[in-house]
Write an enzyme that holds these catalytic residues in place. Sequence first.
Site, mmCIF file in Angstrom:
data_model
loop_
_atom_site.group_PDB
_atom_site.id
_atom_site.type_symbol
_atom_site.label_atom_id
_atom_site.label_comp_id
_atom_site.label_asym_id
_atom_site.label_seq_id
_atom_site.Cartn_x
_atom_site.Cartn_y
_atom_site.Cartn_z
ATOM 1 N N ASP A 17 -105.930 -24.544 107.534
ATOM 2 C CA ASP A 17 -105.487 -25.723 106.783
ATOM 3 C C ASP A 17 -106.688 -26.443 106.163
ATOM 4 O OD1 ASP A 17 -103.657 -27.479 105.746
ATOM 5 O OD2 ASP A 17 -103.395 -28.628 107.597
ATOM 6 N N ASN A 65 -93.598 -23.768 103.154
ATOM 7 C CA ASN A 65 -94.508 -23.859 102.003
ATOM 8 C C ASN A 65 -93.808 -23.611 100.662
ATOM 9 O OD1 ASN A 65 -97.383 -22.600 103.864
ATOM 10 N ND2 ASN A 65 -96.890 -24.713 103.340
HETATM 11 C C1 IPE Z 1 -99.555 -24.982 107.757
HETATM 12 O O1 IPE Z 1 -100.225 -25.828 106.925
HETATM 13 C C2 IPE Z 1 -99.194 -23.714 107.020
HETATM 14 C C3 IPE Z 1 -100.293 -22.804 106.732
HETATM 15 C C4 IPE Z 1 -101.556 -22.989 107.035
HETATM 16 C C5 IPE Z 1 -99.897 -21.605 106.031
HETATM 17 P P1 IPE Z 1 -99.469 -26.951 106.079
HETATM 18 O O2 IPE Z 1 -100.527 -27.644 105.296
HETATM 19 O O3 IPE Z 1 -98.356 -26.353 105.308
HETATM 20 O O4 IPE Z 1 -98.859 -27.873 107.226
HETATM 21 P P2 IPE Z 1 -98.379 -29.378 107.191
HETATM 22 O O5 IPE Z 1 -97.444 -29.510 106.021
HETATM 23 O O6 IPE Z 1 -99.593 -30.228 106.998
HETATM 24 O O7 IPE Z 1 -97.740 -29.601 108.518
HETATM 25 C C1 IPE Z 2 -103.692 -24.607 103.723
HETATM 26 O O1 IPE Z 2 -104.292 -25.492 102.836
HETATM 27 C C2 IPE Z 2 -103.278 -23.350 103.018
HETATM 28 C C3 IPE Z 2 -101.822 -23.126 102.929
HETATM 29 C C4 IPE Z 2 -100.869 -23.899 103.355
HETATM 30 C C5 IPE Z 2 -101.451 -21.893 102.291
HETATM 31 P P1 IPE Z 2 -103.480 -26.711 102.237
HETATM 32 O O2 IPE Z 2 -103.096 -26.366 100.833
HETATM 33 O O3 IPE Z 2 -102.366 -27.096 103.120
HETATM 34 O O4 IPE Z 2 -104.600 -27.813 102.234
HETATM 35 P P2 IPE Z 2 -104.406 -29.375 102.464
HETATM 36 O O5 IPE Z 2 -103.686 -29.551 103.764
HETATM 37 O O6 IPE Z 2 -103.635 -29.882 101.283
HETATM 38 O O7 IPE Z 2 -105.809 -29.918 102.494
HETATM 39 MG MG MG Z 3 -102.203 -28.452 104.646
#
Ligand code: IPE
Ligand code: IPE
Ligand code: MG
Length: 229
Positions: A17, A65
Site C-alpha cells: 500500500d 479495488n
Molecule cells: C489494499 O489496499 C489492497 C491492495 C494493496 C491491493 P487499499 O489501498 O485498496 O486498501 P484501503 O482502501 O486503504 O483499505
Molecule cells: C496500493 O497503493 C496499490 C493498490 C491498491 C493496487 P494505493 O493506490 O492504494 O496507494 P494509496 O493508498 O493511495 O497511497
Molecule cells: Mg491504498
Amino acid sequence: MNAGQTHGARHVAIIMDGNGRWAKKRHLPHAVGHQRGVEAVRTISRAARAMGLEALTLYAFSTENWRRPEDEVSALMGLLKRFIQSDLDEFVRDNVKLKIIGEWRALAPDIVALIDDALAKTAANTGCTLVVALNYGAQDEIARAAAKAAEKGAITPAAIEAELDTADLPPLDLLIRTSGEVRLSNFLLWQAAYAEMWFTDVLWPDFKPEHLQAALAHFGQRERRYGGR
Ligand code: IPE
Ligand code: IPE
Ligand code: MG
C-alpha cells in the site's frame, strides 16, 4: 532454504500500500506510483527467493479495488500484463512457481490467457512460489471455500481450510502492510489467524529488501504460542 535469513519464516504476505501517496508527495500522477510499485515487486520477490522464502504472497488487486476510477483500474491491469510479459522468462529461469489467488478468471480474457500461459510455464518449478492476489477478497475466498466444503460434507474449519485458494501453501508466518495503515482490507483473513503482523510507515515504492529483512528479524524474535503456554 536459508533459515538464518528468513528467521524460520516460510511464507510472508504483503499488503503493498502507498503507491498513491508516494506519487502525491512528488506531484506525480498516481499511475507513476503504481509503476514504481511494480519495480518494488520485482526487487522484493528477487530478495525473497534469495533469502530462501518458500512463498511470498502479494496483494495486487482487491475485490474492492474495482471502485477506483476506470483509468486507474485499466492502468493497473496494463501494468499487470506488462509485468507478466517482461518477467515470465526470469521466473522460468529462476525456478519461481507462479500462483494466483482470488477470482482472477473474471479478469479480461487477454489477461486470463497470459496468466494461464505463465502458470503452465512455471508449474513444474520447485523454488519460491510467488503468489499474486488478483481480484482477491478474503470474505469471497472463505465463502467459496465454505460452499465447496458443504458440497463435500460437513463445514468444519479443516474442511474450509482445505478449499481455500492458499490450501497448497505453507501456513502464513508473517503479514506485512506498508504505508502506515493498520488494517487488513479483506486480505487473508483466515490465514492471518496466527500470523505475526508487521506494519510500517514506508510507502510501497520505497520498500527495500532491508525492510523485509527487518520484518523477518522481528518475526524471529516472536514467541508463537498458538493459544498455548
Ligand atoms: C489494499 O489496499 C489492497 C491492495 C494493496 C491491493 P487499499 O489501498 O485498496 O486498501 P484501503 O482502501 O486503504 O483499505
Ligand atoms: C496500493 O497503493 C496499490 C493498490 C491498491 C493496487 P494505493 O493506490 O492504494 O496507494 P494509496 O493508498 O493511495 O497511497
Ligand atoms: Mg491504498
